[in-house]
Design a protein around this motif. Structure first.
Motif, PDB file in Angstrom:
ATOM      1  N   LEU A 286       8.255  -1.384  -3.189  1.00 33.95           N
ATOM      2  CA  LEU A 286       9.681  -1.376  -3.497  1.00 33.95           C
ATOM      3  C   LEU A 286      10.515  -1.169  -2.233  1.00 33.95           C
ATOM      4  O   LEU A 286      11.521  -1.852  -2.021  1.00 33.95           O
ATOM      5  CB  LEU A 286       9.985  -0.282  -4.520  1.00 33.95           C
ATOM      6  CG  LEU A 286      11.416  -0.191  -5.009  1.00 33.95           C
ATOM      7  CD1 LEU A 286      11.826  -1.485  -5.698  1.00 33.95           C
ATOM      8  CD2 LEU A 286      11.565   0.986  -5.957  1.00 33.95           C
ATOM      9  N   GLY A 287      10.092  -0.261  -1.381  1.00 34.04           N
ATOM     10  CA  GLY A 287      10.787  -0.025  -0.120  1.00 34.04           C
ATOM     11  C   GLY A 287      10.809  -1.259   0.763  1.00 34.04           C
ATOM     12  O   GLY A 287      11.825  -1.576   1.388  1.00 34.04           O
ATOM     13  N   GLU A 288       9.691  -1.977   0.816  1.00 34.60           N
ATOM     14  CA  GLU A 288       9.621  -3.201   1.612  1.00 34.60           C
ATOM     15  C   GLU A 288      10.576  -4.261   1.071  1.00 34.60           C
ATOM     16  O   GLU A 288      11.235  -4.962   1.839  1.00 34.60           O
ATOM     17  CB  GLU A 288       8.194  -3.739   1.628  1.00 34.60           C
ATOM     18  CG  GLU A 288       7.239  -2.899   2.446  1.00 34.60           C
ATOM     19  CD  GLU A 288       5.788  -3.335   2.298  1.00 34.60           C
ATOM     20  OE1 GLU A 288       5.500  -4.250   1.497  1.00 34.60           O
ATOM     21  OE2 GLU A 288       4.942  -2.752   3.002  1.00 34.60           O
ATOM     22  N   LYS A 289      10.668  -4.376  -0.250  1.00 31.44           N
ATOM     23  CA  LYS A 289      11.571  -5.359  -0.861  1.00 31.44           C
ATOM     24  C   LYS A 289      13.036  -5.009  -0.584  1.00 31.44           C
ATOM     25  O   LYS A 289      13.851  -5.891  -0.313  1.00 31.44           O
ATOM     26  CB  LYS A 289      11.332  -5.456  -2.379  1.00 31.44           C
ATOM     27  CG  LYS A 289      10.007  -6.077  -2.728  1.00 31.44           C
ATOM     28  CD  LYS A 289       9.917  -7.488  -2.181  1.00 31.44           C
ATOM     29  CE  LYS A 289       8.567  -8.094  -2.457  1.00 31.44           C
ATOM     30  NZ  LYS A 289       8.390  -9.393  -1.836  1.00 31.44           N
ATOM     31  N   ILE A 290      13.381  -3.734  -0.654  1.00 29.29           N
ATOM     32  CA  ILE A 290      14.752  -3.300  -0.362  1.00 29.29           C
ATOM     33  C   ILE A 290      15.088  -3.590   1.092  1.00 29.29           C
ATOM     34  O   ILE A 290      16.174  -4.098   1.412  1.00 29.29           O
ATOM     35  CB  ILE A 290      14.938  -1.815  -0.698  1.00 29.29           C
ATOM     36  CG1 ILE A 290      14.878  -1.617  -2.209  1.00 29.29           C
ATOM     37  CG2 ILE A 290      16.245  -1.280  -0.123  1.00 29.29           C
ATOM     38  CD1 ILE A 290      14.841  -0.173  -2.643  1.00 29.29           C
TER      39      ILE A 290
ATOM     40  N   GLY B  91       3.227   1.331  -5.174  1.00 27.98           N
ATOM     41  CA  GLY B  91       4.421   0.790  -5.828  1.00 27.98           C
ATOM     42  C   GLY B  91       5.686   1.157  -5.092  1.00 27.98           C
ATOM     43  O   GLY B  91       6.572   0.325  -4.896  1.00 27.98           O
ATOM     44  N   VAL B  92       5.800   2.408  -4.670  1.00 30.70           N
ATOM     45  CA  VAL B  92       6.972   2.855  -3.914  1.00 30.70           C
ATOM     46  C   VAL B  92       7.032   2.135  -2.565  1.00 30.70           C
ATOM     47  O   VAL B  92       8.105   1.722  -2.117  1.00 30.70           O
ATOM     48  CB  VAL B  92       6.954   4.389  -3.732  1.00 30.70           C
ATOM     49  CG1 VAL B  92       8.013   4.841  -2.743  1.00 30.70           C
ATOM     50  CG2 VAL B  92       7.140   5.080  -5.072  1.00 30.70           C
TER      51      VAL B  92
ATOM     52  N   LEU C 279      -9.296   6.384  -7.443  1.00 37.52           N
ATOM     53  CA  LEU C 279      -8.092   6.899  -6.781  1.00 37.52           C
ATOM     54  C   LEU C 279      -6.810   6.174  -7.209  1.00 37.52           C
ATOM     55  O   LEU C 279      -5.716   6.528  -6.771  1.00 37.52           O
ATOM     56  CB  LEU C 279      -8.250   6.814  -5.267  1.00 37.52           C
ATOM     57  CG  LEU C 279      -9.298   7.736  -4.661  1.00 37.52           C
ATOM     58  CD1 LEU C 279      -9.421   7.475  -3.168  1.00 37.52           C
ATOM     59  CD2 LEU C 279      -8.963   9.197  -4.928  1.00 37.52           C
ATOM     60  N   LEU C 280      -6.946   5.166  -8.063  1.00 33.65           N
ATOM     61  CA  LEU C 280      -5.796   4.380  -8.491  1.00 33.65           C
ATOM     62  C   LEU C 280      -4.670   5.224  -9.093  1.00 33.65           C
ATOM     63  O   LEU C 280      -3.497   4.971  -8.789  1.00 33.65           O
ATOM     64  CB  LEU C 280      -6.237   3.286  -9.456  1.00 33.65           C
ATOM     65  CG  LEU C 280      -5.175   2.238  -9.800  1.00 33.65           C
ATOM     66  CD1 LEU C 280      -4.716   1.516  -8.544  1.00 33.65           C
ATOM     67  CD2 LEU C 280      -5.716   1.254 -10.808  1.00 33.65           C
ATOM     68  N   PRO C 281      -4.940   6.240  -9.910  1.00 31.43           N
ATOM     69  CA  PRO C 281      -3.828   7.048 -10.438  1.00 31.43           C
ATOM     70  C   PRO C 281      -3.034   7.755  -9.341  1.00 31.43           C
ATOM     71  O   PRO C 281      -1.861   8.049  -9.516  1.00 31.43           O
ATOM     72  CB  PRO C 281      -4.526   8.067 -11.346  1.00 31.43           C
ATOM     73  CG  PRO C 281      -5.800   7.422 -11.745  1.00 31.43           C
ATOM     74  CD  PRO C 281      -6.211   6.589 -10.544  1.00 31.43           C
ATOM     75  N   ILE C 282      -3.655   8.000  -8.208  1.00 33.91           N
ATOM     76  CA  ILE C 282      -2.970   8.665  -7.098  1.00 33.91           C
ATOM     77  C   ILE C 282      -2.320   7.639  -6.175  1.00 33.91           C
ATOM     78  O   ILE C 282      -1.167   7.777  -5.792  1.00 33.91           O
ATOM     79  CB  ILE C 282      -3.955   9.551  -6.308  1.00 33.91           C
ATOM     80  CG1 ILE C 282      -4.480  10.656  -7.218  1.00 33.91           C
ATOM     81  CG2 ILE C 282      -3.278  10.139  -5.069  1.00 33.91           C
ATOM     82  CD1 ILE C 282      -5.637  11.425  -6.641  1.00 33.91           C
ATOM     83  N   THR C 283      -3.072   6.613  -5.813  1.00 38.31           N
ATOM     84  CA  THR C 283      -2.568   5.632  -4.850  1.00 38.31           C
ATOM     85  C   THR C 283      -1.679   4.571  -5.482  1.00 38.31           C
ATOM     86  O   THR C 283      -0.861   3.969  -4.793  1.00 38.31           O
ATOM     87  CB  THR C 283      -3.742   4.933  -4.131  1.00 38.31           C
ATOM     88  OG1 THR C 283      -4.550   4.266  -5.099  1.00 38.31           O
ATOM     89  CG2 THR C 283      -4.567   5.921  -3.345  1.00 38.31           C
ATOM     90  N   GLY C 284      -1.801   4.348  -6.783  1.00 37.31           N
ATOM     91  CA  GLY C 284      -1.006   3.320  -7.457  1.00 37.31           C
ATOM     92  C   GLY C 284       0.492   3.543  -7.314  1.00 37.31           C
ATOM     93  O   GLY C 284       1.214   2.650  -6.868  1.00 37.31           O
ATOM     94  N   PRO C 285       0.996   4.718  -7.692  1.00 37.41           N
ATOM     95  CA  PRO C 285       2.436   4.957  -7.535  1.00 37.41           C
ATOM     96  C   PRO C 285       2.887   4.880  -6.076  1.00 37.41           C
ATOM     97  O   PRO C 285       3.966   4.377  -5.786  1.00 37.41           O
ATOM     98  CB  PRO C 285       2.624   6.378  -8.082  1.00 37.41           C
ATOM     99  CG  PRO C 285       1.487   6.572  -9.020  1.00 37.41           C
ATOM    100  CD  PRO C 285       0.343   5.799  -8.412  1.00 37.41           C
ATOM    101  N   LEU C 286       2.066   5.354  -5.170  1.00 38.00           N
ATOM    102  CA  LEU C 286       2.404   5.291  -3.752  1.00 38.00           C
ATOM    103  C   LEU C 286       2.519   3.845  -3.285  1.00 38.00           C
ATOM    104  O   LEU C 286       3.454   3.479  -2.565  1.00 38.00           O
ATOM    105  CB  LEU C 286       1.355   6.041  -2.920  1.00 38.00           C
ATOM    106  CG  LEU C 286       1.607   6.099  -1.417  1.00 38.00           C
ATOM    107  CD1 LEU C 286       2.927   6.797  -1.129  1.00 38.00           C
ATOM    108  CD2 LEU C 286       0.468   6.814  -0.723  1.00 38.00           C
TER     109      LEU C 286
END
Length: 83
Positions: free
Chosen positions: A20-24, A16-17, A7-14
């Motif tokens: 990124l949202g947590e860092k912002i 990552g986003v 499931l990494l190709p599906i869950t990986g980008p999610l």
């Protein structure tokens, strides 16, 4: 483990986003906290002056430093929003 790998190709980008949202959010919270702390320090300084704990000269020096720090924080915030 195998399912997670598949499931990494599906869950990986999610993931990552989400990261990124947590860092912002973390950065924005830090900036808001900095401005709040500077404003609280300015208020405490005014109170100390009103109570006679500081001379007018000391007050003006510290007030100017705090106001410059607040302006710098606002400038940095404005610069980051324009990027």
């Amino acid at each position: 483990m195998v399912l997670r790998f598949l499931l990494l190709p599906i869950t990986g980008p999610l993931m990552g986003v989400t990261w990124l949202g947590e860092k912002i959010l973390e950065q924005a919270s830090t900036e808001i906290d900095d401005k709040e702390n500077l404003s609280k320090q300015l208020l405490a300084l005014q109170l100390a002056f009103d109570m006679g704990e500081l001379s007018e000269e000391e007050f003006e020096i510290q007030e100017e430093a705090l106001l410059l720090a607040i302006l710098e924080a606002e400038k940095q915030e404005g610069d980051e929003t324009q990027e």
